[in-house]
Design a protein around this motif. Structure first.
Motif, short mmCIF file in Angstrom:
data_model
loop_
_atom_site.label_atom_id
_atom_site.label_comp_id
_atom_site.label_asym_id
_atom_site.label_seq_id
_atom_site.Cartn_x
_atom_site.Cartn_y
_atom_site.Cartn_z
N ALA A 93 35.31 -9.46 -6.11
CA ALA A 93 35.10 -10.77 -5.49
C ALA A 93 35.02 -11.88 -6.53
CB ALA A 93 33.82 -10.75 -4.65
N VAL A 94 35.49 -11.59 -7.75
CA VAL A 94 35.44 -12.57 -8.84
C VAL A 94 36.85 -12.92 -9.29
CG1 VAL A 94 34.63 -13.00 -11.19
CG2 VAL A 94 33.22 -11.66 -9.61
N PHE A 95 37.08 -14.20 -9.49
CA PHE A 95 38.35 -14.67 -10.04
C PHE A 95 38.11 -15.08 -11.49
CE2 PHE A 95 39.37 -14.79 -5.64
CZ PHE A 95 40.75 -14.67 -5.56
N ARG A 96 38.94 -14.54 -12.38
CA ARG A 96 38.83 -14.85 -13.80
C ARG A 96 40.05 -15.66 -14.22
NH1 ARG A 96 36.03 -9.55 -16.65
NH2 ARG A 96 34.65 -9.04 -14.90
N LYS A 97 39.81 -16.90 -14.58
CA LYS A 97 40.88 -17.80 -15.00
C LYS A 97 40.96 -17.80 -16.52
CE LYS A 97 41.67 -21.47 -12.56
NZ LYS A 97 41.60 -22.78 -11.86
N VAL A 98 42.11 -17.44 -17.03
CA VAL A 98 42.35 -17.43 -18.48
C VAL A 98 43.28 -18.60 -18.79
CG1 VAL A 98 43.15 -16.08 -20.44
CG2 VAL A 98 42.18 -14.92 -18.43
N ASP A 99 42.77 -19.56 -19.54
CA ASP A 99 43.53 -20.78 -19.79
C ASP A 99 43.57 -21.07 -21.28
OD1 ASP A 99 44.55 -23.49 -19.82
OD2 ASP A 99 43.92 -23.66 -17.74
N ALA A 100 44.78 -21.29 -21.79
CA ALA A 100 44.94 -21.58 -23.22
C ALA A 100 44.42 -22.96 -23.57
CB ALA A 100 46.41 -21.46 -23.62
N ASP A 101 44.34 -23.86 -22.60
CA ASP A 101 43.90 -25.24 -22.83
C ASP A 101 42.48 -25.40 -22.30
OD1 ASP A 101 43.48 -27.93 -23.04
OD2 ASP A 101 45.32 -28.54 -22.03
N GLN A 102 41.51 -25.41 -23.19
CA GLN A 102 40.13 -25.49 -22.75
C GLN A 102 39.78 -26.86 -22.15
OE1 GLN A 102 37.70 -22.87 -22.56
NE2 GLN A 102 39.76 -22.02 -22.60
N VAL A 145 30.52 -21.18 -10.33
CA VAL A 145 30.83 -20.74 -11.69
C VAL A 145 29.85 -19.63 -12.05
CG1 VAL A 145 30.94 -21.41 -14.11
CG2 VAL A 145 31.69 -23.02 -12.34
N LEU A 146 30.38 -18.42 -12.22
CA LEU A 146 29.53 -17.25 -12.52
C LEU A 146 29.22 -17.16 -14.00
CD1 LEU A 146 31.27 -14.65 -10.20
CD2 LEU A 146 29.20 -15.98 -9.74
N TRP A 147 30.22 -17.34 -14.82
CA TRP A 147 30.03 -17.37 -16.27
C TRP A 147 31.28 -17.95 -16.91
CZ3 TRP A 147 33.73 -14.37 -18.64
CH2 TRP A 147 34.24 -13.28 -17.94
N ARG A 148 31.11 -18.30 -18.18
CA ARG A 148 32.22 -18.89 -18.91
C ARG A 148 32.17 -18.42 -20.36
NH1 ARG A 148 33.35 -25.35 -19.81
NH2 ARG A 148 35.28 -25.13 -20.98
N LYS A 149 33.25 -17.82 -20.81
CA LYS A 149 33.37 -17.39 -22.19
C LYS A 149 34.82 -17.66 -22.60
CE LYS A 149 32.55 -13.50 -25.32
NZ LYS A 149 32.13 -12.07 -25.42
N PRO A 150 35.08 -18.81 -23.24
CA PRO A 150 36.46 -19.19 -23.57
C PRO A 150 37.24 -18.05 -24.19
CG PRO A 150 34.95 -20.93 -24.19
CD PRO A 150 34.10 -19.76 -23.78
N PRO A 151 38.48 -17.85 -23.69
CA PRO A 151 39.23 -18.71 -22.78
C PRO A 151 39.10 -18.35 -21.30
CG PRO A 151 40.69 -17.03 -23.62
CD PRO A 151 39.34 -16.76 -24.23
#
Length: 261
Positions: free
Chosen positions: A25-34, A54-60
């Motif tokens: 049930a989680v979507f993980r968005k991987v984006d090269a442009d922070q 927003v569950l968590w954020r760890k670039p990218p």
């Protein structure tokens, strides 16, 4: 972003700039442009409508909870929503437009809304020339829609806009809006651009959307944004091709503009 339970890893979107994976049930968005991720998180926080948690954020990577419900349809495909659901979407779309202005300037097409009308008109003229030169659309259609697009090229009152409010970004459960996703292009912009983007390809529901939106709206400007967005398909074709998509597939870059023009 449906909230169905699943143990599978599914690819929701993937191209050279970003990818979105669904894991349970989680979507993980991987984006090269922070900066895009920053813009999305920054815009969702004050948005006066439901947005993904927003569950968590760890670039990218940005992890978002799935929203309940389904979309009203897809660009180039049939609508699955009732008139009441479309009206509810219109009411939800208006809420950010009445909210305090964000610090950022949003986007229109490939460039900033905040740039001059002269610059936007010049880009549109260049793309119109390319449409005719490359034989993508007949000169008569291009000329007529360039004339219609002129009404959008005006000084608009700034509003808190989503900036990429496609039909697939608004979720409903029955006749209730459960959330709006993908705020990476949000910022100060033209409120009617949001309305036009949302109804492009489903113009028959404009009346329902405006009934829910509930404000005095210049429909000619919405028609103008439809024409302007349709004429910018050269940019869409270029982007889709560069990112591995077929721009001539049903519901993609060329299909909807050609069908509506």
């Amino acid at each position: 972003m449906r909230s169905e339970a699943t143990d599978e890893v599914r690819v929701a979107v993937a191209h050279s700039e970003r990818a979105t994976l669904r894991v349970g049930a989680v979507f993980r968005k991987v984006d090269a442009d922070q900066t895009r991720v920053d813009a999305e998180v920054e815009a969702m926080a004050p948005a006066p409508v439901p947005t993904p948690e927003v569950l968590w954020r760890k670039p990218p990577v940005l992890a978002l909870a799935a929203l309940p419900g389904t979309t009203l349809g897809r660009l180039g495909g049939p609508s699955t929503g009732s008139p009441a659901a479309w009206a509810a979407a219109g009411a939800a779309i208006r809420k950010p437009h009445e909210a305090p202005l964000p610090a950022r300037t949003g986007r229109v097409g490939s460039g900033r809304v905040g740039r001059s009308i002269v610059a936007l008109a010049a880009e549109l003229d260049d793309e119109c020339e390319a449409l005719v030169r490359n034989g993508i659309l007949p000169v008569g259609l291009v000329t007529r829609n360039r004339q219609l697009a002129e009404a959008a090229l005006r000084a608009w009152p700034a509003a808190f806009t989503h900036g990429a409010l496609r039909i697939a970004h608004v979720f409903v459960d029955g006749d209730e809006v459960t959330g709006i996703i993908d705020w990476s292009e949000a910022g100060r912009g033209d409120a009617l651009y949001d309305v036009a983007t949302f109804t492009l390809g489903h113009e028959e529901h404009l009346g329902d959307v405006l009934a829910g939106y509930g404000a005095d709206v210049d429909v000619d400007v919405i028609h103008a944004w439809w024409s302007l967005r349709s004429l910018l398909i050269v940019l869409t074709v270029r982007w889709l091709t560069e990112h591995g998509f077929d721009p001539f597939a049903p519901g993609c870059g060329v299909d909807v503009p050609r069908s509506r023009m």
